[in-house]
Design a protein around this motif. Structure first.
Motif, PDB file in Angstrom:
ATOM      1  N   ASP A 254     -15.403  51.130 -67.377  1.00 59.41           N
ATOM      2  CA  ASP A 254     -14.142  50.399 -67.300  1.00 59.41           C
ATOM      3  C   ASP A 254     -13.168  51.045 -66.326  1.00 59.41           C
ATOM      4  OD1 ASP A 254     -13.001  52.591 -68.682  1.00 59.41           O
ATOM      5  OD2 ASP A 254     -13.333  51.626 -70.618  1.00 59.41           O
TER       6      ASP A 254
ATOM      7  N   ARG B  30     -16.506  42.071 -66.734  1.00 63.85           N
ATOM      8  CA  ARG B  30     -16.705  41.433 -68.027  1.00 63.85           C
ATOM      9  C   ARG B  30     -15.414  40.736 -68.445  1.00 63.85           C
ATOM     10  NH1 ARG B  30     -16.662  46.978 -68.842  1.00 63.85           N
ATOM     11  NH2 ARG B  30     -15.014  47.819 -70.177  1.00 63.85           N
TER      12      ARG B  30
ATOM     13  N   ARG C  46     -13.152  38.838 -71.452  1.00 62.04           N
ATOM     14  CA  ARG C  46     -12.961  38.624 -72.886  1.00 62.04           C
ATOM     15  C   ARG C  46     -13.131  37.136 -73.170  1.00 62.04           C
ATOM     16  NH1 ARG C  46     -13.963  42.524 -76.077  1.00 62.04           N
ATOM     17  NH2 ARG C  46     -12.804  41.491 -77.724  1.00 62.04           N
TER      18      ARG C  46
ATOM     19  N   TYR D 270     -14.788  49.154 -81.891  1.00 64.96           N
ATOM     20  CA  TYR D 270     -15.493  49.106 -80.608  1.00 64.96           C
ATOM     21  C   TYR D 270     -14.482  49.258 -79.471  1.00 64.96           C
ATOM     22  CZ  TYR D 270     -19.834  47.797 -78.187  1.00 64.96           C
ATOM     23  OH  TYR D 270     -20.987  47.799 -77.462  1.00 64.96           O
TER      24      TYR D 270
ATOM     25  N   SER E 274     -14.262  48.092 -76.442  1.00 67.79           N
ATOM     26  CA  SER E 274     -13.834  46.884 -75.743  1.00 67.79           C
ATOM     27  C   SER E 274     -12.800  46.109 -76.541  1.00 67.79           C
ATOM     28  CB  SER E 274     -15.043  45.987 -75.450  1.00 67.79           C
ATOM     29  OG  SER E 274     -15.921  46.602 -74.547  1.00 67.79           O
ATOM     30  N   CYS E 275     -12.977  46.088 -77.859  1.00 67.39           N
ATOM     31  CA  CYS E 275     -12.014  45.407 -78.717  1.00 67.39           C
ATOM     32  C   CYS E 275     -10.676  46.142 -78.701  1.00 67.39           C
ATOM     33  CB  CYS E 275     -12.561  45.307 -80.132  1.00 67.39           C
ATOM     34  SG  CYS E 275     -11.509  44.367 -81.264  1.00 67.39           S
TER      35      CYS E 275
ATOM     36  N   GLY F  62      -9.572  47.939 -76.312  1.00 65.41           N
ATOM     37  CA  GLY F  62      -8.985  47.697 -75.002  1.00 65.41           C
ATOM     38  C   GLY F  62      -8.286  46.352 -74.937  1.00 65.41           C
TER      39      GLY F  62
ATOM     40  N   GLU G 124     -19.932  44.377 -80.742  1.00 62.46           N
ATOM     41  CA  GLU G 124     -19.694  42.988 -80.362  1.00 62.46           C
ATOM     42  C   GLU G 124     -20.979  42.180 -80.219  1.00 62.46           C
ATOM     43  OE1 GLU G 124     -15.231  43.443 -78.542  1.00 62.46           O
ATOM     44  OE2 GLU G 124     -16.839  42.972 -77.128  1.00 62.46           O
TER      45      GLU G 124
ATOM     46  N   THR H 265     -15.160  38.810 -78.350  1.00 62.69           N
ATOM     47  CA  THR H 265     -16.127  39.704 -77.709  1.00 62.69           C
ATOM     48  C   THR H 265     -16.041  39.602 -76.199  1.00 62.69           C
ATOM     49  OG1 THR H 265     -17.984  38.145 -77.450  1.00 62.69           O
ATOM     50  CG2 THR H 265     -17.757  39.204 -79.606  1.00 62.69           C
ATOM     51  N   ASN H 266     -16.722  40.527 -75.522  1.00 68.26           N
ATOM     52  CA  ASN H 266     -16.977  40.366 -74.101  1.00 68.26           C
ATOM     53  C   ASN H 266     -18.026  39.278 -73.898  1.00 68.26           C
ATOM     54  OD1 ASN H 266     -15.173  42.313 -73.210  1.00 68.26           O
ATOM     55  ND2 ASN H 266     -16.701  43.958 -73.243  1.00 68.26           N
TER      56      ASN H 266
ATOM     57  N   ASP I 207     -12.101  42.984 -67.203  1.00 67.97           N
ATOM     58  CA  ASP I 207     -12.194  44.402 -66.866  1.00 67.97           C
ATOM     59  C   ASP I 207     -13.444  44.638 -66.026  1.00 67.97           C
ATOM     60  OD1 ASP I 207     -11.553  47.063 -66.726  1.00 67.97           O
ATOM     61  OD2 ASP I 207     -11.824  47.487 -68.856  1.00 67.97           O
TER      62      ASP I 207
ATOM     63  N   GLU J 270     -23.472  40.751 -66.672  1.00 69.42           N
ATOM     64  CA  GLU J 270     -22.083  40.900 -66.281  1.00 69.42           C
ATOM     65  C   GLU J 270     -21.744  39.937 -65.142  1.00 69.42           C
ATOM     66  OE1 GLU J 270     -20.991  45.472 -66.657  1.00 69.42           O
ATOM     67  OE2 GLU J 270     -23.001  45.192 -65.859  1.00 69.42           O
TER      68      GLU J 270
END
Length: 373
Positions: free
Chosen positions: A128, A167, A169, A204, A206-207, A209, A241, A258-259, A289, A327
């Protein structure tokens, strides 16, 4: 050294077959059919979502400077995601050796900082922009060449680091219980107006973030109210996720946060799974991101390190990210896998991605409202 495209010791780039891990189908890309300059390039993508893809555009590996020498890459990206790509680069260039050292992104940033000028790291490759920004703030990166940075749009780079894949969201939803018309345009509305069962993975990264982006965009009080509303809705918690997306596909929950690529990984294993992708508009629920790379200030061979980063943005590497890690490619001439809009059609918020590393206030806030982090 001069390019030797007819050398018998150089293997076709990404022509091999490998398994990337339990969340990905076995098989690689088979991107280039021959080492002969006069032979046509051929593709043989294997697996769900790969057949029939157009040949990727952009700068091809063959048109980049040769990689020659030894390179140490501190990678916050897991081996199961990028090990095949790094191995194929080694095989393609007879005089190139890469030593990947895998680890947690934030821990690798700290390690490079502690090792100082004696760090063996030539390149920092990570998941990231926050980690890339953190290393740059430590003063441990060097400016990238224009040849590297010009390969992607300016929102995905600085002069110190460049994004290599992206990626988005998303809000995955179960198509047996919901339709596109049931999905909401605002992430805020999911705390109060959504008619269904939700799931997420609050521990997680990513969450966290994503919640950090909300805190930066909307302020702490609005974020607190949203978190309290989500908790009151009875949202289910999962370990990661991918598990959220699998629960959506299995009908355990109706939708989640999720991503985007976890949805594609579920579909990769079960192409008929009742799961689809929806997006919110211009808010934290639509943050985009990037994974990316930086050259450290201690790189033994800065030119080699810079050219390695350019290889991550080659047509073949970008196709690899699209079809193997699911991705978003960051060069415009390679399409994402799945029923996804192009990057330039995503309605993303204006947030400094490097600030998403400020997780501590977010975690404190989540804990204050009773969320397990």
């Amino acid at each position: 050294m001069p390019r030797r495209s007819d050398s018998p010791s150089r293997r076709t780039f990404l022509a091999g077959s490998a398994a990337l891990g339990t969340v990905s189908v076995a098989g690689c890309l088979g991107l280039i059919g021959s080492d002969d300059d006069d032979a046509p390039n051929t593709f043989g993508q294997i697996g769900s979502g790969r057949a029939g893809r157009p040949e990727p555009g952009g700068t091809r590996v063959e048109d980049l400077p040769d990689l020659e020498g030894e390179l140490t890459v501190y990678s916050g990206r897991g081996e199961f995601l990028v090990g095949t790509l790094l191995g194929d680069l080694e095989d393609y260039y007879e005089d190139f050796t890469v030593d990947p050292r895998y680890g947690n992104s934030s821990e690798l940033v700290n390690q490079i900082a502690e090792e100082g000028s004696g760090t063996p790291a030539d390149v920092f490759y990570t998941v990231d922009a926050a980690a890339l920004g953190a290393l740059a703030e430590e003063g441990r990166t060097q400016a990238l060449s224009e040849e590297a940075t010009s390969m992607v749009d300016e929102e995905f780079r600085t002069d110190q680091w460049v994004g290599t894949s992206g990626r988005a969201r998303t809000v995955p939803f179960n198509t047996d219980s919901l339709s596109n018309e049931d999905m909401l345009d605002s992430i805020q509305a999911y705390a109060t107006d959504f008619d269904g069962d939700l799931g997420w993975a609050p521990s997680y990264g990513s969450c966290q973030g994503f919640v950090t982006a909300m805190r930066l965009l909307e302020g702490e009080e609005t974020t607190r109210e949203w978190l309290e509303g989500i908790v009151d809705s009875g949202i289910a918690e999962y370990s990661d996720e991918f598990a959220v997306c699998q629960a959506v596909a299995d009908g355990e929950i109706d939708a989640g946060f999720t991503n985007h690529y976890y949805i594609q990984r579920v579909l990769d294993g079960s192409p008929d799974a009742p799961i689809a992708t929806s997006f919110t508009e211009g808010d934290a629920g639509a943050v985009f991101d990037v994974a990316g790379a930086a050259v450290t200030d201690a790189a033994d061979d800065a030119d080699l390190a810079q050219n390695f980063v350019r290889h991550l943005l080659s047509a073949q590497a970008q196709e690899y990210f699209a079809t193997e890690t699911y991705e978003y490619p960051l060069i415009p001439d390679v399409e994402p896998v799945g029923d996804l809009p192009p990057i330039d059609e995503l309605d993303v918020p204006n947030v400094d991605l490097s600030q998403l590393s400020d997780l501590e206030p977010t975690i404190d806030l989540m804990r204050e409202v009773g969320i397990n982090t």
